[in-house]
Design a protein around this motif. Structure first.
Motif, mmCIF file in Angstrom:
data_model
loop_
_atom_site.group_PDB
_atom_site.id
_atom_site.type_symbol
_atom_site.label_atom_id
_atom_site.label_comp_id
_atom_site.label_asym_id
_atom_site.label_seq_id
_atom_site.Cartn_x
_atom_site.Cartn_y
_atom_site.Cartn_z
ATOM 1 N N THR A 52 120.271 -40.791 -13.258
ATOM 2 C CA THR A 52 119.126 -39.898 -13.475
ATOM 3 C C THR A 52 118.708 -39.090 -12.245
ATOM 4 O OG1 THR A 52 117.631 -41.732 -13.000
ATOM 5 C CG2 THR A 52 118.218 -41.358 -15.318
ATOM 6 N N GLY A 53 119.598 -38.985 -11.265
ATOM 7 C CA GLY A 53 119.259 -38.195 -10.090
ATOM 8 C C GLY A 53 118.718 -39.020 -8.934
ATOM 9 N N GLU A 54 118.747 -40.354 -9.081
ATOM 10 C CA GLU A 54 118.284 -41.195 -7.984
ATOM 11 C C GLU A 54 119.192 -41.032 -6.762
ATOM 12 O OE1 GLU A 54 120.148 -44.104 -11.003
ATOM 13 O OE2 GLU A 54 119.569 -42.010 -10.920
ATOM 14 N N ASP A 55 118.677 -41.352 -5.601
ATOM 15 C CA ASP A 55 119.456 -41.273 -4.361
ATOM 16 C C ASP A 55 120.376 -42.488 -4.319
ATOM 17 O OD1 ASP A 55 120.479 -41.305 -1.765
ATOM 18 O OD2 ASP A 55 118.607 -40.572 -0.879
ATOM 19 N N CYS A 62 121.561 -48.882 -10.709
ATOM 20 C CA CYS A 62 122.163 -48.331 -11.927
ATOM 21 C C CYS A 62 123.619 -48.754 -12.084
ATOM 22 C CB CYS A 62 122.032 -46.816 -11.979
ATOM 23 S SG CYS A 62 122.855 -45.976 -10.605
ATOM 24 N N VAL A 63 124.350 -48.947 -11.004
ATOM 25 C CA VAL A 63 125.756 -49.341 -11.105
ATOM 26 C C VAL A 63 125.936 -50.850 -11.152
ATOM 27 C CG1 VAL A 63 126.605 -47.224 -10.016
ATOM 28 C CG2 VAL A 63 126.223 -49.266 -8.610
ATOM 29 N N LYS A 64 124.856 -51.598 -10.906
ATOM 30 C CA LYS A 64 124.920 -53.062 -10.936
ATOM 31 C C LYS A 64 124.805 -53.615 -12.352
ATOM 32 C CE LYS A 64 123.063 -53.617 -6.300
ATOM 33 N NZ LYS A 64 121.914 -54.075 -5.508
ATOM 34 N N ALA A 65 124.366 -52.780 -13.296
ATOM 35 C CA ALA A 65 124.262 -53.208 -14.691
ATOM 36 C C ALA A 65 125.656 -53.498 -15.229
ATOM 37 C CB ALA A 65 123.585 -52.125 -15.526
ATOM 38 N N LEU A 71 133.248 -46.578 -14.726
ATOM 39 C CA LEU A 71 132.411 -45.721 -13.894
ATOM 40 C C LEU A 71 133.191 -44.436 -13.652
ATOM 41 C CD1 LEU A 71 129.815 -45.485 -12.116
ATOM 42 C CD2 LEU A 71 131.258 -46.181 -10.192
ATOM 43 N N THR A 72 132.573 -43.296 -13.935
ATOM 44 C CA THR A 72 133.183 -42.019 -13.596
ATOM 45 C C THR A 72 132.321 -41.342 -12.537
ATOM 46 O OG1 THR A 72 132.080 -40.854 -15.435
ATOM 47 C CG2 THR A 72 134.323 -41.678 -15.834
ATOM 48 N N CYS A 90 129.278 -51.643 -7.828
ATOM 49 C CA CYS A 90 129.620 -51.329 -9.215
ATOM 50 C C CYS A 90 130.204 -52.533 -9.946
ATOM 51 C CB CYS A 90 130.626 -50.176 -9.207
ATOM 52 S SG CYS A 90 131.278 -49.791 -10.808
ATOM 53 N N LYS A 91 129.768 -52.750 -11.187
ATOM 54 C CA LYS A 91 130.256 -53.869 -12.012
ATOM 55 C C LYS A 91 131.349 -53.464 -12.996
ATOM 56 C CE LYS A 91 127.407 -56.759 -10.196
ATOM 57 N NZ LYS A 91 127.852 -57.374 -8.981
#
Length: 174
Positions: A52-55, A62-65, A71-72, A90-91
């Protein structure tokens, strides 16, 4: 089927590469806000959610979910000071990513007005490979893509032959 609808040659190449490695029954988390390529992936039957535009240098939750398979990241990692954090946290079990390659005849892209549109990195292929390996990824396939421009001059001629983008498919090693 989408001939003429792709705004850039690399969208066509990226979609072909994605289809080769990711099936439409796998869920995708796409780094970066929704964009024209997001629409293309969805039109091709992929289930895609964007960040969503987070830093992403500071916020990697968001990538830990664990509710996505792939992941792209298409031209995203060059905008991060430390892409390692996202890649390591990343998971997902699969990664499809592209980065701009460093060109010997052109300086790295910089924006003096847009804080989010800055390139901290333009990679050589081996640098991106090392980054992925250190973050626990095994590269299964890689390609390089040229990016010709419709201009006259020495650099536009070189862009016809010199790869500009590096596209990688990798799987989680651990």
């Amino acid at each position: 089927m989408y001939e003429g609808q792709f705004p850039k040659k690399r969208y066509k190449n990226t979609l072909r590469f994605l289809k080769e490695h990711v099936s439409t029954d796998q869920t995708i988390l796409d780094l970066g806000v929704a964009n024209p390529f997001t629409d293309i992936m969805k039109a091709e039957g992929y289930s895609v959610k964007n960040t969503t535009g987070e830093d992403l240098d500071l916020e990697t939750d968001c990538v830990k979910a664990e509710n996505y398979d792939v992941l792209t990241a298409f031209e995203i990692f060059e905008h991060l000071v430390s892409p390692f954090n996202v890649l390591n946290d990343c998971k997902a079990k699969k990664l499809v990513a592209s980065v701009p390659l460093k060109l010997w005849f052109a300086s790295a892209y910089q924006s003096k007005t847009d804080e989010w549109d800055r390139h901290y990195h333009e990679f050589e292929d081996w640098q991106f490979d090392w980054l992925l390996e250190k973050a626990g990824w095994i590269i299964k396939k890689r390609i390089k893509i040229t990016h010709p421009v419709k201009k006259i001059g020495f650099r536009p001629i070189l862009r016809r032959f010199t790869p500009r983008y590096y596209l990688v498919y990798a799987e989680r090693a651990r």
